[in-house]
Structures are given as structure tokens and as C-alpha cells.
Write an enzyme that holds these catalytic residues in place. Structure first.
Site, PDB file in Angstrom:
ATOM      1  N   THR A  36       0.862  -1.176   0.000  1.00  0.00           N
ATOM      2  CA  THR A  36       0.000   0.000   0.000  1.00  0.00           C
ATOM      3  C   THR A  36       0.893   1.219   0.000  1.00  0.00           C
ATOM      4  O   THR A  36       2.010   1.190   0.510  1.00  0.00           O
ATOM      5  CB  THR A  36      -0.990   0.014   1.185  1.00  0.00           C
ATOM      6  OG1 THR A  36      -1.983   1.006   0.958  1.00  0.00           O
ATOM      7  CG2 THR A  36      -0.320   0.239   2.512  1.00  0.00           C
ATOM      8  N   CYS A  42      -3.716   8.153   7.164  1.00  0.00           N
ATOM      9  CA  CYS A  42      -4.223   6.780   7.217  1.00  0.00           C
ATOM     10  C   CYS A  42      -3.236   5.897   7.968  1.00  0.00           C
ATOM     11  O   CYS A  42      -2.067   6.241   8.126  1.00  0.00           O
ATOM     12  CB  CYS A  42      -4.408   6.226   5.809  1.00  0.00           C
ATOM     13  SG  CYS A  42      -5.688   7.038   4.827  1.00  0.00           S
ATOM     14  N   HIS A  59      -5.621  -0.795   4.892  1.00  0.00           N
ATOM     15  CA  HIS A  59      -5.280   0.627   4.750  1.00  0.00           C
ATOM     16  C   HIS A  59      -6.490   1.398   5.271  1.00  0.00           C
ATOM     17  O   HIS A  59      -7.403   1.724   4.528  1.00  0.00           O
ATOM     18  CB  HIS A  59      -5.028   0.927   3.270  1.00  0.00           C
ATOM     19  CG  HIS A  59      -4.586   2.319   2.982  1.00  0.00           C
ATOM     20  ND1 HIS A  59      -3.702   2.587   1.967  1.00  0.00           N
ATOM     21  CD2 HIS A  59      -4.886   3.519   3.523  1.00  0.00           C
ATOM     22  CE1 HIS A  59      -3.480   3.894   1.904  1.00  0.00           C
ATOM     23  NE2 HIS A  59      -4.210   4.474   2.843  1.00  0.00           N
TER      24      HIS A  59
END
Length: 171
Positions: A36, A42, A59
Site C-alpha cells: 500500500t 491513514c 489501509h
């Protein structure tokens, strides 16, 4: 929940890669890499049953649930962690053996007058959600003001964190 499909690259010895987008999650085993990028505020939540060689990556985007969480499996921390742990168990992971590594939760923007940013709340909620399920966080790279990219290798339970400011670190 996405599961890696049987794909092979042009070279037979190259591992498969599964990209985990914002508010998504995936589970894999062996040398399949879960990746990711674009982690700012995040949080990347990696969980694994190291003995079984099964790991998952989410994520997560927001600290609190929203009305449209059903559309994306890992949009909020609470549902993302729950769904990720369920997916690892479904693939054969022992829920009592699962541990976690987390990365991200940066403060990417300066919002004057706001005492606690989204990134900090994401990290705190992630720790709480994992603790509520009896999952220990064994390593983390959180906070700061820089973005990160992640690569998770289930067979070695290695979470590689890459950032422009700190280089590469294996958790």
C-alpha cells in the site's frame, strides 16, 4: 475482502504483489507481497499468525465509523480491524496467535486550533481496536509529518516501511 488471485509475473521466481488501496484489505501467505502507498494520516494495519505464515494488511482511513462504511471494508478503524482479523482467521490463522504491526498516522497538514489530528486519532483507535480483540502491537512506525509506503511479506512477517524522510525500515 480481497484475496490474492493466482497470478505469476513474467519471471517464475518473482513473488506476486497485491495492491491494497485506501479503505481496502487483503490477506495472503507465502512470498506474496501485500503493498500500500500514500499513507499520510491513514494507518496501515498488518496482522499475522507468524507460525501459519498467514498475514493481512488493511489501509484504514478514518478513526470513526461513517454511514457508508459497508462500501469499503477498511474505511474506518473499527470495522477495518474486525474484518481484517476475520479474514486472517478464515484463511487459517489462529486468532490466539495473531499479532500486529502498524504504520502511518502522520499529521500531514497544520490545522491551527485542532488539538488532535486525524492521524493521531487513527493510531489511537487502531491500538484500542487491536487491544479490545487481544492482539498485541509488536512493532510500529507512526506519527510524524511524512507519508509512507508499506510492503508486507507473510512468510517472514516483515513489514517494510518506506518514506522519503526516513528511508527504509523493516518492522
Amino acid at each position: 475482502m480481497s484475496k490474492p488471485t493466482e497470478r505469476r509475473s513474467l519471471t517464475d521466481d518473482a513473488p506476486d504483489r497485491v495492491r491494497v488501496g485506501v479503505a481496502e484489505l487483503a490477506v495472503a501467505s507465502g512470498d506474496t507481497r501485500l503493498t500500500t502507498s500514500g499513507l499520510g494520516s491513514c494507518v496501515g494495519v498488518a496482522v499475522a499468525d507468524p507460525a501459519a505464515g498467514i498475514a493481512g494488511l488493511a489501509h484504514v482511513m478514518l478513526p470513526d465509523a461513517t454511514d457508508d462504511d459497508r462500501a469499503k471494508p477498511a474505511k474506518s478503524v473499527e470495522l477495518g480491524v474486525e474484518r481484517l482479523l476475520d479474514a486472517v482467521e478464515t484463511e487459517g490463522g489462529d486468532p490466539d496467535a495473531v499479532e500486529a504491526k502498524i504504520a502511518g498516522g502522520s499529521q500531514m497538514f497544520d490545522f491551527s486550533g485542532v488539538s488532535e489530528g486525524v492521524g493521531e486519532r487513527n493510531v489511537e483507535r487502531t491500538r484500542e481496536a487491536l487491544a479490545d480483540r487481544g492482539v498485541s502491537v509488536v512493532a510500529e512506525d507512526v506519527g510524524g509529518g511524512h507519508g509512507r509506503s508499506l510492503e508486507l511479506v507473510p512468510e517472514t512477517w516483515t513489514l517494510r516501511v518506506t518514506s522519503a524522510h526516513r528511508g527504509v525500515e523493516d518492522l
